[in-house]
Design a protein around this motif. Sequence first.
Motif, PDB file in Angstrom:
ATOM      1  N   TYR A  14      -3.450  28.131  20.781  1.00 15.54           N
ATOM      2  CA  TYR A  14      -3.675  28.319  19.381  1.00 15.54           C
ATOM      3  C   TYR A  14      -3.284  27.255  18.471  1.00 15.54           C
ATOM      4  O   TYR A  14      -3.885  26.783  17.635  1.00 15.54           O
ATOM      5  CB  TYR A  14      -3.486  29.681  18.677  1.00 15.54           C
ATOM      6  CG  TYR A  14      -2.099  29.869  18.441  1.00 15.54           C
ATOM      7  CD1 TYR A  14      -1.603  29.487  17.118  1.00 15.54           C
ATOM      8  CD2 TYR A  14      -0.891  30.072  19.364  1.00 15.54           C
ATOM      9  CE1 TYR A  14      -0.037  29.662  16.999  1.00 15.54           C
ATOM     10  CE2 TYR A  14       0.138  30.311  19.050  1.00 15.54           C
ATOM     11  CZ  TYR A  14       0.511  30.038  17.668  1.00 15.54           C
ATOM     12  OH  TYR A  14       2.090  30.284  17.386  1.00 15.54           O
ATOM     13  N   GLU A  15      -2.116  26.627  18.937  1.00 18.85           N
ATOM     14  CA  GLU A  15      -1.459  25.709  18.144  1.00 18.85           C
ATOM     15  C   GLU A  15      -2.029  24.334  18.301  1.00 18.85           C
ATOM     16  O   GLU A  15      -2.103  23.427  17.410  1.00 18.85           O
ATOM     17  CB  GLU A  15       0.136  25.686  18.231  1.00 18.85           C
ATOM     18  CG  GLU A  15       0.760  24.461  17.594  1.00 18.85           C
ATOM     19  CD  GLU A  15       0.455  24.806  16.034  1.00 18.85           C
ATOM     20  OE1 GLU A  15       0.373  23.588  15.321  1.00 18.85           O
ATOM     21  OE2 GLU A  15       0.747  25.889  15.459  1.00 18.85           O
ATOM     22  N   GLN A  16      -2.760  24.120  19.606  1.00 21.10           N
ATOM     23  CA  GLN A  16      -3.279  22.871  19.905  1.00 21.10           C
ATOM     24  C   GLN A  16      -4.527  22.735  18.969  1.00 21.10           C
ATOM     25  O   GLN A  16      -5.130  21.639  18.272  1.00 21.10           O
ATOM     26  CB  GLN A  16      -3.709  22.808  21.251  1.00 21.10           C
ATOM     27  CG  GLN A  16      -2.375  22.376  22.161  1.00 21.10           C
ATOM     28  CD  GLN A  16      -3.074  22.646  23.494  1.00 21.10           C
ATOM     29  OE1 GLN A  16      -3.828  21.916  23.993  1.00 21.10           O
ATOM     30  NE2 GLN A  16      -2.404  23.194  24.462  1.00 21.10           N
ATOM     31  N   ARG A  19      -3.819  22.441  15.281  1.00 17.86           N
ATOM     32  CA  ARG A  19      -3.240  20.838  14.778  1.00 17.86           C
ATOM     33  C   ARG A  19      -4.382  19.972  14.878  1.00 17.86           C
ATOM     34  O   ARG A  19      -4.430  18.979  13.955  1.00 17.86           O
ATOM     35  CB  ARG A  19      -2.298  20.573  16.228  1.00 17.86           C
ATOM     36  CG  ARG A  19      -1.730  19.130  15.949  1.00 17.86           C
ATOM     37  CD  ARG A  19      -0.771  18.603  17.014  1.00 17.86           C
ATOM     38  NE  ARG A  19       0.072  19.596  17.242  1.00 17.86           N
ATOM     39  CZ  ARG A  19       0.838  19.884  18.039  1.00 17.86           C
ATOM     40  NH1 ARG A  19       0.586  19.529  19.264  1.00 17.86           N
ATOM     41  NH2 ARG A  19       1.900  20.787  18.278  1.00 17.86           N
ATOM     42  N   GLN A  20      -5.477  20.221  15.826  1.00 24.62           N
ATOM     43  CA  GLN A  20      -6.686  19.300  15.758  1.00 24.62           C
ATOM     44  C   GLN A  20      -7.450  19.575  14.565  1.00 24.62           C
ATOM     45  O   GLN A  20      -7.908  18.384  13.891  1.00 24.62           O
ATOM     46  CB  GLN A  20      -7.487  19.393  16.814  1.00 24.62           C
ATOM     47  CG  GLN A  20      -6.751  18.742  18.148  1.00 24.62           C
ATOM     48  CD  GLN A  20      -7.461  19.109  19.328  1.00 24.62           C
ATOM     49  OE1 GLN A  20      -8.472  18.713  19.688  1.00 24.62           O
ATOM     50  NE2 GLN A  20      -6.747  19.891  20.489  1.00 24.62           N
ATOM     51  N   ILE A  25      -9.202  18.149   8.885  1.00 25.26           N
ATOM     52  CA  ILE A  25      -9.223  18.142   7.565  1.00 25.26           C
ATOM     53  C   ILE A  25      -8.420  17.136   6.780  1.00 25.26           C
ATOM     54  O   ILE A  25      -9.019  16.787   5.673  1.00 25.26           O
ATOM     55  CB  ILE A  25      -8.777  19.685   7.149  1.00 25.26           C
ATOM     56  CG1 ILE A  25      -9.659  20.786   7.893  1.00 25.26           C
ATOM     57  CG2 ILE A  25      -8.432  20.037   5.866  1.00 25.26           C
ATOM     58  CD1 ILE A  25      -8.839  22.062   8.089  1.00 25.26           C
ATOM     59  N   LEU A  26      -7.151  17.012   7.074  1.00 29.27           N
ATOM     60  CA  LEU A  26      -6.313  16.150   6.388  1.00 29.27           C
ATOM     61  C   LEU A  26      -6.904  14.589   6.279  1.00 29.27           C
ATOM     62  O   LEU A  26      -6.709  13.832   5.424  1.00 29.27           O
ATOM     63  CB  LEU A  26      -5.087  16.055   6.772  1.00 29.27           C
ATOM     64  CG  LEU A  26      -4.182  17.428   6.542  1.00 29.27           C
ATOM     65  CD1 LEU A  26      -2.822  17.444   7.159  1.00 29.27           C
ATOM     66  CD2 LEU A  26      -4.148  17.825   5.000  1.00 29.27           C
ATOM     67  N   SER A  54      -8.899  32.805  16.880  1.00 34.01           N
ATOM     68  CA  SER A  54      -8.811  33.599  15.719  1.00 34.01           C
ATOM     69  C   SER A  54      -7.344  33.509  15.137  1.00 34.01           C
ATOM     70  O   SER A  54      -7.068  33.298  13.906  1.00 34.01           O
ATOM     71  CB  SER A  54      -8.841  35.146  15.852  1.00 34.01           C
ATOM     72  OG  SER A  54      -8.717  35.959  14.678  1.00 34.01           O
ATOM     73  N   LYS A  55      -6.276  33.375  15.962  1.00 31.26           N
ATOM     74  CA  LYS A  55      -4.937  32.954  15.395  1.00 31.26           C
ATOM     75  C   LYS A  55      -4.891  31.701  15.017  1.00 31.26           C
ATOM     76  O   LYS A  55      -3.903  31.547  14.014  1.00 31.26           O
ATOM     77  CB  LYS A  55      -3.974  33.006  16.757  1.00 31.26           C
ATOM     78  CG  LYS A  55      -2.521  33.199  16.595  1.00 31.26           C
ATOM     79  CD  LYS A  55      -1.596  33.547  17.622  1.00 31.26           C
ATOM     80  CE  LYS A  55      -0.187  33.432  17.347  1.00 31.26           C
ATOM     81  NZ  LYS A  55       0.580  33.961  18.463  1.00 31.26           N
ATOM     82  N   ALA A  56      -5.536  30.732  15.549  1.00 32.79           N
ATOM     83  CA  ALA A  56      -5.590  29.387  15.129  1.00 32.79           C
ATOM     84  C   ALA A  56      -6.128  29.111  13.599  1.00 32.79           C
ATOM     85  O   ALA A  56      -5.451  28.609  12.706  1.00 32.79           O
ATOM     86  CB  ALA A  56      -6.093  28.317  15.950  1.00 32.79           C
ATOM     87  N   TYR A  57      -7.161  29.820  13.427  1.00 32.29           N
ATOM     88  CA  TYR A  57      -7.817  30.118  12.199  1.00 32.29           C
ATOM     89  C   TYR A  57      -6.836  30.463  11.119  1.00 32.29           C
ATOM     90  O   TYR A  57      -6.722  30.222  10.030  1.00 32.29           O
ATOM     91  CB  TYR A  57      -9.234  30.286  12.192  1.00 32.29           C
ATOM     92  CG  TYR A  57     -10.430  29.702  12.825  1.00 32.29           C
ATOM     93  CD1 TYR A  57     -10.081  28.550  13.836  1.00 32.29           C
ATOM     94  CD2 TYR A  57     -11.624  30.028  12.553  1.00 32.29           C
ATOM     95  CE1 TYR A  57     -11.046  27.909  14.118  1.00 32.29           C
ATOM     96  CE2 TYR A  57     -12.706  29.087  13.171  1.00 32.29           C
ATOM     97  CZ  TYR A  57     -12.404  27.985  13.899  1.00 32.29           C
ATOM     98  OH  TYR A  57     -13.377  27.349  14.511  1.00 32.29           O
TER      99      TYR A  57
END
Length: 134
Positions: A14-16, A19-20, A25-26, A54-57
């Motif tokens: 989820y962190e990967q 992060r992407q 976005i940035l 869902s956890k990443a979002y």
Amino acid sequence: MRLSISKTSGTAIYEQIARQIRAAILSGELASGKALPSLRETARRLHVSVLTVSKAYARLAEEGLVRNVQGKGSFVMPRGNRIMRRSAERRIKGLLAQASGLAKDGGIGLLDLLGMLETGYDAAPAPPSGRAES
């Protein structure tokens, strides 16, 4: 936007994903108001659980980068969003603290470190609008 994950990297999937998407976005690759791919579509493409996506979002929503709209999806918040800027500042401060520690450990002085930062900043691509943001 193309996402890729490694199940052997040691970083939570989820962190990967977060992060992407955060980087897209940035960097402006994902524009303000743009919808992220659906949870199910992303999970299917990456061969992971919908709960993982869902956890990443949710993480991105907590950071103020996206807004989750029930039944409609997740949408990129405006780049000028104060929450997003604070999030970026927190991340940058953490990275600068790491770089400062490495510089001290390596005997690199502050002026040399600032020179490295300036070189890196100058080499970084400009935001999509073509102007530097302050």
